[in-house]
Design a protein around this motif. Sequence first.
Motif, PDB file in Angstrom:
ATOM      1  N   SER A  57      27.765 -19.317 -32.542  1.00  0.00           N
ATOM      2  CA  SER A  57      26.426 -19.249 -34.069  1.00  0.00           C
ATOM      3  C   SER A  57      25.862 -21.547 -34.013  1.00  0.00           C
ATOM      4  O   SER A  57      26.980 -22.129 -33.022  1.00  0.00           O
ATOM      5  CB  SER A  57      26.784 -19.691 -35.384  1.00  0.00           C
ATOM      6  OG  SER A  57      28.056 -20.652 -35.794  1.00  0.00           O
ATOM      7  N   ALA A  58      24.938 -21.339 -33.855  1.00  0.00           N
ATOM      8  CA  ALA A  58      24.820 -22.406 -34.060  1.00  0.00           C
ATOM      9  C   ALA A  58      25.489 -23.156 -34.590  1.00  0.00           C
ATOM     10  O   ALA A  58      24.924 -24.428 -34.578  1.00  0.00           O
ATOM     11  CB  ALA A  58      22.970 -22.207 -34.237  1.00  0.00           C
ATOM     12  N   GLU A  59      25.505 -23.082 -35.673  1.00  0.00           N
ATOM     13  CA  GLU A  59      26.826 -24.389 -36.251  1.00  0.00           C
ATOM     14  C   GLU A  59      27.393 -24.623 -36.256  1.00  0.00           C
ATOM     15  O   GLU A  59      27.860 -25.994 -35.716  1.00  0.00           O
ATOM     16  CB  GLU A  59      26.957 -23.639 -38.080  1.00  0.00           C
ATOM     17  CG  GLU A  59      25.637 -22.946 -39.057  1.00  0.00           C
ATOM     18  CD  GLU A  59      24.368 -21.823 -38.834  1.00  0.00           C
ATOM     19  OE1 GLU A  59      25.718 -21.208 -37.727  1.00  0.00           O
ATOM     20  OE2 GLU A  59      23.357 -22.301 -38.990  1.00  0.00           O
ATOM     21  N   GLU A  60      28.314 -24.000 -35.453  1.00  0.00           N
ATOM     22  CA  GLU A  60      28.789 -23.538 -34.177  1.00  0.00           C
ATOM     23  C   GLU A  60      28.685 -24.792 -33.253  1.00  0.00           C
ATOM     24  O   GLU A  60      29.523 -25.775 -33.396  1.00  0.00           O
ATOM     25  CB  GLU A  60      30.133 -22.844 -33.724  1.00  0.00           C
ATOM     26  CG  GLU A  60      30.969 -21.994 -34.683  1.00  0.00           C
ATOM     27  CD  GLU A  60      31.400 -20.573 -33.663  1.00  0.00           C
ATOM     28  OE1 GLU A  60      32.694 -20.457 -33.944  1.00  0.00           O
ATOM     29  OE2 GLU A  60      30.054 -19.893 -33.352  1.00  0.00           O
ATOM     30  N   LEU A  61      27.888 -24.387 -32.464  1.00  0.00           N
ATOM     31  CA  LEU A  61      27.534 -25.406 -31.445  1.00  0.00           C
ATOM     32  C   LEU A  61      26.756 -26.973 -32.058  1.00  0.00           C
ATOM     33  O   LEU A  61      27.512 -27.603 -31.824  1.00  0.00           O
ATOM     34  CB  LEU A  61      26.052 -25.294 -30.910  1.00  0.00           C
ATOM     35  CG  LEU A  61      25.036 -26.010 -29.797  1.00  0.00           C
ATOM     36  CD1 LEU A  61      25.836 -25.629 -28.345  1.00  0.00           C
ATOM     37  CD2 LEU A  61      23.987 -25.113 -29.865  1.00  0.00           C
ATOM     38  N   ASP A  62      26.705 -27.097 -32.915  1.00  0.00           N
ATOM     39  CA  ASP A  62      26.152 -28.369 -34.133  1.00  0.00           C
ATOM     40  C   ASP A  62      27.745 -28.903 -34.215  1.00  0.00           C
ATOM     41  O   ASP A  62      28.004 -29.882 -34.264  1.00  0.00           O
ATOM     42  CB  ASP A  62      25.556 -27.743 -35.604  1.00  0.00           C
ATOM     43  CG  ASP A  62      25.054 -29.178 -35.827  1.00  0.00           C
ATOM     44  OD1 ASP A  62      24.395 -30.423 -34.878  1.00  0.00           O
ATOM     45  OD2 ASP A  62      25.451 -29.611 -36.936  1.00  0.00           O
ATOM     46  N   ARG A  63      28.619 -28.403 -34.848  1.00  0.00           N
ATOM     47  CA  ARG A  63      29.784 -29.095 -35.238  1.00  0.00           C
ATOM     48  C   ARG A  63      30.971 -28.844 -34.477  1.00  0.00           C
ATOM     49  O   ARG A  63      31.421 -29.799 -34.256  1.00  0.00           O
ATOM     50  CB  ARG A  63      30.490 -27.564 -36.028  1.00  0.00           C
ATOM     51  CG  ARG A  63      32.063 -28.591 -37.242  1.00  0.00           C
ATOM     52  CD  ARG A  63      32.931 -27.260 -37.648  1.00  0.00           C
ATOM     53  NE  ARG A  63      32.841 -26.119 -37.320  1.00  0.00           N
ATOM     54  CZ  ARG A  63      33.669 -25.500 -36.516  1.00  0.00           C
ATOM     55  NH1 ARG A  63      34.313 -26.115 -35.703  1.00  0.00           N
ATOM     56  NH2 ARG A  63      33.785 -24.047 -36.003  1.00  0.00           N
ATOM     57  N   VAL A  64      31.382 -28.182 -33.292  1.00  0.00           N
ATOM     58  CA  VAL A  64      31.862 -28.579 -32.148  1.00  0.00           C
ATOM     59  C   VAL A  64      30.963 -29.652 -30.797  1.00  0.00           C
ATOM     60  O   VAL A  64      31.807 -30.538 -30.409  1.00  0.00           O
ATOM     61  CB  VAL A  64      32.036 -26.986 -31.384  1.00  0.00           C
ATOM     62  CG1 VAL A  64      32.978 -27.456 -30.231  1.00  0.00           C
ATOM     63  CG2 VAL A  64      32.850 -26.549 -32.198  1.00  0.00           C
ATOM     64  N   VAL A  65      30.061 -29.266 -30.114  1.00  0.00           N
ATOM     65  CA  VAL A  65      29.533 -30.601 -29.958  1.00  0.00           C
ATOM     66  C   VAL A  65      28.358 -31.047 -30.164  1.00  0.00           C
ATOM     67  O   VAL A  65      28.833 -31.994 -29.264  1.00  0.00           O
ATOM     68  CB  VAL A  65      28.941 -29.060 -28.677  1.00  0.00           C
ATOM     69  CG1 VAL A  65      28.419 -29.806 -27.331  1.00  0.00           C
ATOM     70  CG2 VAL A  65      29.951 -28.144 -27.693  1.00  0.00           C
ATOM     71  N   GLY A  66      28.006 -31.011 -31.341  1.00  0.00           N
ATOM     72  CA  GLY A  66      26.899 -31.974 -31.217  1.00  0.00           C
ATOM     73  C   GLY A  66      25.087 -31.793 -30.591  1.00  0.00           C
ATOM     74  O   GLY A  66      24.225 -32.054 -30.907  1.00  0.00           O
ATOM     75  N   TYR A  67      25.380 -30.583 -29.842  1.00  0.00           N
ATOM     76  CA  TYR A  67      23.678 -30.188 -28.597  1.00  0.00           C
ATOM     77  C   TYR A  67      22.874 -29.491 -29.947  1.00  0.00           C
ATOM     78  O   TYR A  67      22.751 -27.717 -30.541  1.00  0.00           O
ATOM     79  CB  TYR A  67      24.409 -30.010 -27.772  1.00  0.00           C
ATOM     80  CG  TYR A  67      24.943 -30.757 -26.825  1.00  0.00           C
ATOM     81  CD1 TYR A  67      24.654 -32.582 -26.882  1.00  0.00           C
ATOM     82  CD2 TYR A  67      25.596 -29.923 -25.663  1.00  0.00           C
ATOM     83  CE1 TYR A  67      25.439 -33.102 -26.341  1.00  0.00           C
ATOM     84  CE2 TYR A  67      26.229 -31.190 -24.876  1.00  0.00           C
ATOM     85  CZ  TYR A  67      25.988 -32.223 -25.105  1.00  0.00           C
ATOM     86  OH  TYR A  67      26.937 -33.195 -24.298  1.00  0.00           O
ATOM     87  N   PRO A  68      21.567 -29.257 -29.715  1.00  0.00           N
ATOM     88  CA  PRO A  68      21.000 -28.833 -30.419  1.00  0.00           C
ATOM     89  C   PRO A  68      20.790 -27.277 -29.857  1.00  0.00           C
ATOM     90  O   PRO A  68      21.165 -26.937 -28.296  1.00  0.00           O
ATOM     91  CB  PRO A  68      19.435 -28.730 -30.045  1.00  0.00           C
ATOM     92  CG  PRO A  68      19.461 -30.166 -29.262  1.00  0.00           C
ATOM     93  CD  PRO A  68      20.769 -30.750 -29.330  1.00  0.00           C
ATOM     94  N   LYS A  69      20.370 -25.960 -30.112  1.00  0.00           N
ATOM     95  CA  LYS A  69      20.785 -25.047 -29.201  1.00  0.00           C
ATOM     96  C   LYS A  69      19.437 -25.019 -27.551  1.00  0.00           C
ATOM     97  O   LYS A  69      19.912 -23.654 -27.060  1.00  0.00           O
ATOM     98  CB  LYS A  69      19.352 -23.669 -30.899  1.00  0.00           C
ATOM     99  CG  LYS A  69      19.611 -21.958 -30.082  1.00  0.00           C
ATOM    100  CD  LYS A  69      18.920 -21.233 -31.217  1.00  0.00           C
ATOM    101  CE  LYS A  69      18.920 -19.932 -30.886  1.00  0.00           C
ATOM    102  NZ  LYS A  69      18.190 -18.902 -31.138  1.00  0.00           N
ATOM    103  N   ASN A  70      18.190 -25.266 -28.154  1.00  0.00           N
ATOM    104  CA  ASN A  70      18.096 -25.599 -26.709  1.00  0.00           C
ATOM    105  C   ASN A  70      17.871 -26.570 -26.070  1.00  0.00           C
ATOM    106  O   ASN A  70      17.491 -27.426 -25.517  1.00  0.00           O
ATOM    107  CB  ASN A  70      16.182 -24.725 -27.318  1.00  0.00           C
ATOM    108  CG  ASN A  70      16.065 -23.802 -27.694  1.00  0.00           C
ATOM    109  OD1 ASN A  70      16.317 -23.066 -27.769  1.00  0.00           O
ATOM    110  ND2 ASN A  70      14.944 -23.674 -28.607  1.00  0.00           N
TER     111      ASN A  70
END
Length: 163
Positions: free
Chosen positions: A92-105
């Motif tokens: 999910s986008a939330e996991e991406l932000d929480r784990v990595v800190g990068y935006p979806k695009n």
Amino acid sequence: MTSPHINVLRAVDATGVNVAIHDHELFESPIRSPQDFADALGYQLSRITKAVFLRSKSSGHYAVAVCAMDRKLDFAAIADGLHQSTRMEVASAEELDRVVGYPKNGVSPLGLPSDVAVVVDEALLAESTVLIGGGAAGVELELAPADLVWASGARVAQIGVTS
């Protein structure tokens, strides 16, 4: 000018790989798609990559899969390439932000936490350079595919199929 994410810049500095930074805002024509970007550079779409943030369905391990925009990801091959016993799925986008800190695009295979694996489609190795996300929307890094593999600690596997 849009800059790459600080974690991406740190990874580039730490590894010493040679990159060119491309900011979409600096092109004469608007960049609204990967094909627009390829056209603006005069490149084939096969040199523009997508990086997809994934998670294992059962183990909760994360990974980033990188392949050319003109190919589809084979999720079973990604799991095999990462030696995962279960299939991978898009996180999910939330996991991406929480784990990595990068935006979806703006997902980048560089500057990731050490427990996030990277797998690169072997077809990219045939290109002279490839363009990857810079950890921020609208900014890409151009580098040799071998440098991408080395700087990201990636495994190489056949994870892309012709669309």
